[in-house]
Design an enzyme around this catalytic site. Structure first.
Site, PDB file in Angstrom:
ATOM      1  N   LYS A  59      15.304  37.947  22.681  1.00 19.31           N
ATOM      2  CA  LYS A  59      16.090  37.856  21.448  1.00 19.31           C
ATOM      3  C   LYS A  59      16.543  39.245  21.008  1.00 19.31           C
ATOM      4  O   LYS A  59      17.685  39.432  20.591  1.00 19.31           O
ATOM      5  CB  LYS A  59      15.263  37.188  20.345  1.00 19.31           C
ATOM      6  CG  LYS A  59      15.094  35.687  20.544  1.00 19.31           C
ATOM      7  CD  LYS A  59      14.019  35.113  19.633  1.00 19.31           C
ATOM      8  CE  LYS A  59      13.793  33.645  19.949  1.00 19.31           C
ATOM      9  NZ  LYS A  59      12.637  33.066  19.259  1.00 19.31           N
ATOM     10  N   GLN A 103       8.397  33.833  14.745  1.00 14.17           N
ATOM     11  CA  GLN A 103       8.117  33.215  16.041  1.00 14.17           C
ATOM     12  C   GLN A 103       6.913  32.281  15.945  1.00 14.17           C
ATOM     13  O   GLN A 103       5.845  32.676  15.479  1.00 14.17           O
ATOM     14  CB  GLN A 103       7.863  34.303  17.096  1.00 14.17           C
ATOM     15  CG  GLN A 103       7.649  33.788  18.495  1.00 14.17           C
ATOM     16  CD  GLN A 103       8.906  33.172  19.080  1.00 14.17           C
ATOM     17  OE1 GLN A 103       9.993  33.720  18.982  1.00 14.17           O
ATOM     18  NE2 GLN A 103       8.747  32.009  19.696  1.00 14.17           N
ATOM     19  N   ASP A 126      16.620  29.480  12.124  1.00 17.55           N
ATOM     20  CA  ASP A 126      15.986  28.428  12.931  1.00 17.55           C
ATOM     21  C   ASP A 126      16.357  27.044  12.412  1.00 17.55           C
ATOM     22  O   ASP A 126      16.201  26.053  13.125  1.00 17.55           O
ATOM     23  CB  ASP A 126      14.462  28.584  12.902  1.00 17.55           C
ATOM     24  CG  ASP A 126      13.912  29.206  14.179  1.00 17.55           C
ATOM     25  OD1 ASP A 126      14.595  29.143  15.220  1.00 17.55           O
ATOM     26  OD2 ASP A 126      12.798  29.756  14.140  1.00 17.55           O
TER      27      ASP A 126
END
Length: 299
Positions: A59, A103, A126
């Site tokens: 990422k 995460q 997200d």
């Protein structure tokens, strides 16, 4: 990959993701030039889970490659929930940060739901916040989870207009199954959500023009469940041990057999997986534009 498949019926997630990342890079260049706006993504990693380390590294490099700002925050596995929530709150108020990603999974002593709820819905790239889930369910304009959004992009690229098609989503998770069903509904599909307790699951899948498998069971969906000409999106990533004692990755769909019937199918690996980071970058651009009150560049 099976010899029964052809290049024509394989949906190449790597190639699609590469194009998406190029598009994001062009958007970022326009935003810098026209508005002085540089989208920024903050990724928070708690602990040192090996798989999470790889995801975060990818990422970070992809964000920088697109010309965006990348902010990495690494915390010890023993960090308290209060300390993590304090960091999230700081990022919520940082004008240089347009997207926040914590995460998952988190250590057991930290309440994941509390952390997700603490992220500003505007910066929730997200798409997991309950407000964004509600906006998706009611046709509003929120942030959409990356994996389902990547799936719908690939479906529309391959099939064009999805209106009226019969879609079956196998799996009902908040991360993939439920938002996937909502996205398909928004495209005017007729949608069935199936799962491990669905009666006559093979018959339910056999009627579908579109099958999205996201249940986390290796090769649950058999090849003869797939209708001739259907499109299959396999979200599953399962590591299994072969008879020779080696391990390999398989999806939730019996790939070789399903590919004989499917007009289009995603492989595992190389299908849905590569799309997730590309869509994350796209979501960060979308979030930055909304926060700055500018129109997202069309490229």
């Amino acid at each position: 990959m099976s010899t029964n498949t052809t290049a024509d019926n394989i949906i190449d997630g790597k190639a699609f993701a590469a194009k998406l990342k190029e598009k994001v890079g062009r958007q970022v260049a326009i935003l810098k030039e026209q508005h002085g706006l540089i989208p920024g993504l903050a990724v928070v990693l708690v602990g040192a889970d090996p798989a999470s380390e790889v995801y975060v590294r990818n990422k970070n490099s992809s964000t920088k490659a697109a010309g965006m700002n990348s902010y990495e925050h690494r915390l010890d596995a023993c960090v308290s929930e209060a300390e993590l929530l304090t960091l999230v709150e700081q990022l919520n108020h940082d004008p240089a940060v347009h997207g926040i990603l914590v995460q998952l999974p988190l250590p057991k002593h930290i309440n994941e739901a509390a952390v997700i709820d603490a992220i500003s819905p505007d910066k929730d790239v997200d798409g997991f916040h309950v407000i964004n889930s509600g906006l998706l369910a009611t046709g509003g304009k929120g942030m959409v989870p990356c994996t389902p959004l990547g799936c719908i992009m690939m479906l529309k690229d391959r099939l064009g207009n999805l209106s009226g098609l019969d879609a079956v989503v196998v799996g009902r998770s908040n991360i993939v199954g439920k938002p996937m069903a909502q996205l398909l509904l928004n495209e005017s599909c007729t949608v069935t959500i199936a799962h491990s307790r669905t009666k006559n699951l093979p018959d339910v899948v056999r009627r579908a023009d579109i099958v999205v498998a996201a249940v986390g069971v290796p090769e649950l969906v058999k090849g003869d469940w797939i209708k001739k000409g259907a499109t299959v999106i396999d979200v599953g990533i399962n590591r299994i041990t072969t008879d020779e004692g080696k391990t390999r990755l398989v999806g939730d769909v019996e790939f070789a057999a399903a590919a004989k019937n499917a007009a289009a199918i995603t492989p595992v690996p190389g299908g849905v997986g590569p799309m997730t980071i590309g869509v994350l970058l796209q979501n960060t651009v979308t979030a930055a534009c909304r926060q700055a009150g500018v129109t997202e560049p069309e490229v």
